[in-house]
Enzyme design. Structure first.
Site, short mmCIF file in Angstrom:
data_model
loop_
_atom_site.label_atom_id
_atom_site.label_comp_id
_atom_site.label_asym_id
_atom_site.label_seq_id
_atom_site.Cartn_x
_atom_site.Cartn_y
_atom_site.Cartn_z
CG ASP B 343 -0.11 -0.10 2.52
OD1 ASP B 343 0.88 -0.87 2.55
OD2 ASP B 343 -0.46 0.58 3.49
CD GLU B 344 -1.04 4.68 3.03
OE1 GLU B 344 -1.88 5.56 3.23
OE2 GLU B 344 -0.32 4.21 3.92
CB VAL B 345 4.35 2.59 -3.39
CG1 VAL B 345 5.81 2.74 -3.78
CG2 VAL B 345 4.07 1.17 -2.90
#
Lengths: 547, 547
Positions: B343-345
């Site tokens: 997630d959330e790279v």
């Protein structure tokens, strides 16, 4: 009503000399896009003293050689139970429960602080009295021969780099302390915390733990909202049916006279006043269970509905009851003030009752139920006045124009436009305390402590004389959603933000610096056994050991 | 990837006969203008079984004569550690730590239940295996000769009027139980709870206590978000520097291999799977401290800034590391699934790095960093796939079009329009679990459990086949604002609302009835030592004894 029990200036004498120690470097997550955690130049001091200069020169303290003693000049000595209790408490905060090991007590290396001398300078040490609103909480810690505190002003253990203890030799714990110059005193005399033991019963253990935490934050008033609609846990000796029938449980969910005494004494040892609140005429449903005819019978048309409203203000029996009840309360609670409540009186039930309608007409109150409320409150205030106590009331009593004594303290709690209310109350010449912006039961995601911190209690229009009438404030944790399971972590360190606002100088407003100090202060509370919740990501050297 | 470890239908045989007992009347505050507390016809059952009929006929149980035994027909016997552990746990829930007093054991008055016979009906009792997503959690308690449970389905102690214990004779506790007919099974196979031990370290004691509470709520997956940016508490035997340099503290704030084993075994005894999450390539700042060159060096123009971004996806050393690391993880955590995060790279740092720019060009990725992300994830998935584990991922991996195996489980967490995401994920044929509406770290004033309770996971447009791909959900308590001081009361009973939604029938949606049962269920948790916070005003017969 404000007897001068003042503790006088209290002085500790501390002998210091030099040693090199490492500073504690707070772990900083460089990549965190959030409040930037760093080191405050004031270390972990909370609330921030009025004047403090911390020098880089450091001294050492060792548990094996350090003592707290009475100065020869002090007006207090070993017989002073409050000081003895404080000595023990702070020694344990500093060194844990490590005891002095007789053999190791080598006296004074040059680098070492071996003694904290406590010097009470007032002629009367008043070790056996109760704190009051006029108690002198000032203290000094003059550099280089220093010292400290009293009561809420004991901050010696805050100056320690407590995050850096290391075993010196077996059974000896040593610390560093920076040479520090402090003169301190509170900005406001009334720094209160309201807990509510009616919506949920709070075991005595929970109350005592929170008194301990209050002392760590220099709170000096425990506003005990002890009874309300939901339950009546106060065990009255004159009217035992009140708790027998009105408590959640007549044995397990009450405060016995012994419990109450214990709370008051535990608070006294920490410089904390206990102001009890017995709120009337509203918020009294639980009173009605153990006291027949105290509450107003509500009607639907000509028939009683079986439910009850506020205290019945038209019966003589009501005032006979109140006189006896408040006489007891005035003896049980030594504080010179009682909080009489007076908030949120719902007129619906009064309006429905034919006897009250007749009474209104008789007394020419027309349809103005505020006049009936005033009628009740004034009679109550006369009763309580006769016990020689002063009284505090919620703002509605003032708003509704009830005639009260000049020394009445009005508590401003309504959220909308509290500045205007402060203006009005002080313009009328009354002392006031502010709680409106500090209702800690309203939780939200994130760092809401900052919101509490940013409140400036004197930011209202008024003369200097008016501002002086603001004697302090209160953080309120109403009990709808808290009990023994969650009260303490929900309260701390959020209430610490209010504590600093009420103690420290008006110009102490740097949220970033506060964040740095409060992060350490909350870890200190955790290390001392208080489950204060985290402000944000990070850790404490000593995490909470409970569940 | 979903080995059929199914426990088979498990059966308890209970011998019953009749006695008269009082029902527990919940105290009701008639005047409270709030959720009206009353008695549910389902007593305190939580989560509500699929089919339950409680008869008014009551029986008695006495600690001195009651036993839990293996039925003669059962495929399990005294050698089954999971059952023995459950027997002990439930006996203690029922009778506290009161022990059978030899002399008093008079057998069977007519009115008394003296035995609970446990009958595991499947040929293989699988007492030594780990639970899996295909484990059979169904159970029966057919009236009148009954029985019950397994694993998450043990509800015998819920049927007791545990609020009415009374000392029968010294050292004997007796209870009433209503004659009850139950057939039960979970609606969803994956009922998970995410705890985050990176933002704050969670002592093992806290994790175990919450596993205990999970079992009381029939949760069967502990999603252990064990590491993240802030700290790396997992002690790797292959790469010990990860925790030595990346944990908040290398000794006090880590999970040793023994700790991890203890957590997994404690969970197994309660029918709970432990799915570990090692989130990459983002959320990995703490990994970089103990593993050189793992993270991408960020640049400002031509110069490295000294700070780091996500895992560096262009180096062979990265994949060598991941292969070794995940091989270890796959052996340490026995569950057939690993959560790989994803997630959330944040692409900012990748964009700044000249080597990565060159690599992008070489591989024809143009400026599309999602392609680079996919490149990394696909290589990682191949690595993890070679360990024979299945994997779970956060929704972005799916959203970004990474090619994943058909048995991948996609976790839908983004709040906005999660229904559409469920529709898309299932339309693509992937199994999915829902956590978006159940982020319990977002607190607010009042009874937010109702909001969680009202979620219907299958309320999205899709075919029956698509709906079947929703295998469950997870309540997530991210760690920014919780640690050992406040995690447990903040989690319970709010997470109980999610538990019932995932276990009980789709038509169980009466919030009022849920309120009545949940109020009692939370008191039951409190009585069992879990500091579950109150839903609203009121009390428990046994309040929390801790702080």
């Amino acid at each position: 009503m404000n007897p001068a029990l003042g503790w006088g200036t209290t002085t500790f004498l501390l002998l210091l000399a030099a040693v090199v120690c490492h500073g504690h470097v707070e772990r900083q997550e460089q990549w965190e896009e959030v409040p930037q955690l760093g080191e405050s130049r004031f270390g972990s001091l909370w609330p921030l003293p009025q004047n403090v200069v911390i020098s880089p020169v450091a001294f050492m303290l060792r548990s094996s050689s350090f003592q707290i003693v009475h100065s020869a000049e002090s007006s207090a000595g070993p017989g002073c139970s409050i000081l003895q209790s404080a000595f023990r408490r702070y020694f344990e905060y500093m060194f844990g429960y490590t005891k002095n090991q007789g053999g190791n007590t080598k006296k004074g290396q040059d680098s070492e602080v071996t003694e904290l001398q406590v010097w009470i300078t007032s002629a009367d040490s008043e070790c056996d009295a109760y704190p009051s609103v006029t108690s002198d909480e000032s203290c000094e810690f003059p550099e280089p021969m220093n010292f400290l505190i009293f009561f809420t002003c004991f901050l010696f253990a805050c100056l320690l780099n407590t995050n850096l203890p290391h075993k010196y030799i077996v059974f000896t714990v040593s610390f560093c302390i920076n040479k520090t110059d402090v003169q301190d005193f509170p900005r406001f005399a009334h720094r209160g915390l309201l807990l509510d033991s009616s919506r949920h019963f709070l075991p005595v253990k929970v109350i005592l733990a929170n008194l301990e935490a209050m002392a760590m934050n220099k709170y000096n008033v425990f506003h005990w909202h002890i009874v309300d609609d939901n339950s009546f846990p106060y065990e009255s000796t004159v009217f035992p049916d009140l708790s027998r029938k009105g408590a959640y449980h007549p044995y397990t969910h009450i405060y016995t006279p012994t419990d109450v005494k214990m709370v008051i004494e535990f608070a006294r040892m920490r410089g904390i006043r206990v102001i009890s609140e017995f709120d009337t005429p509203g918020h009294t449903q639980s009173w009605g269970k153990g006291q027949m005819d105290l509450l107003t019978s509500c009607y639907s048309g000509e028939n009683p509905t079986g439910s009850f409203g506020p205290v019945n203000p038209i019966l003589n029996s009501t005032y006979d009851f109140m006189a006896k009840f408040f006489k007891e309360v005035s003896l049980v609670f030594p504080d010179t003030y009682i909080h009489l409540g007076g908030d949120e009186v719902d007129f619906t039930c009064w309006k429905s009752n034919p006897d009250i309608q007749a009474f209104m007409q008789e007394h020419g109150f027309d349809k103005d139920f505020k006049k009936l409320e005033s009628y009740y409150i004034q009679k109550l205030l006369d009763i309580v006045g006769s016990t020689k106590k002063g009284y505090m009331i919620w703002q509605e009593v003032f708003d509704n124009g009830v005639k009260v004594r000049p020394d009445t303290v009005v508590e401003v709690w309504m959220g909308s436009n509290y500045q205007e209310e402060l203006q009005n109350v002080t313009a009328a010449g009354f002392s006031t305390i502010l709680s409106a912006p500090w209702y800690l039961d309203y939780i939200s995601y994130g760092q809401d402590w900052q919101r509490y911190y940013k409140v400036e209690p004197l930011a209202f229009k008024g003369t200097d004389a008016q501002k002086k009438l603001v004697i302090g404030g209160e953080a309120c944790l109403w009990g709808e959603y808290v009990d023994a399971t969650n009260l303490t972590p929900r309260l701390w360190p959020r209430a610490s933000a209010v504590a600093e606002r009420l103690w420290s100088n008006q110009n102490v407003t740097d949220v970033g610096d506060a964040y740095n100090r409060l992060t350490q202060h909350r870890c200190r509370m955790v290390a001392r056994g208080i489950p204060a919740e985290p402000l944000f990501v990070g850790y404490c050297d000593q995490e909470y050991k409970g569940l």
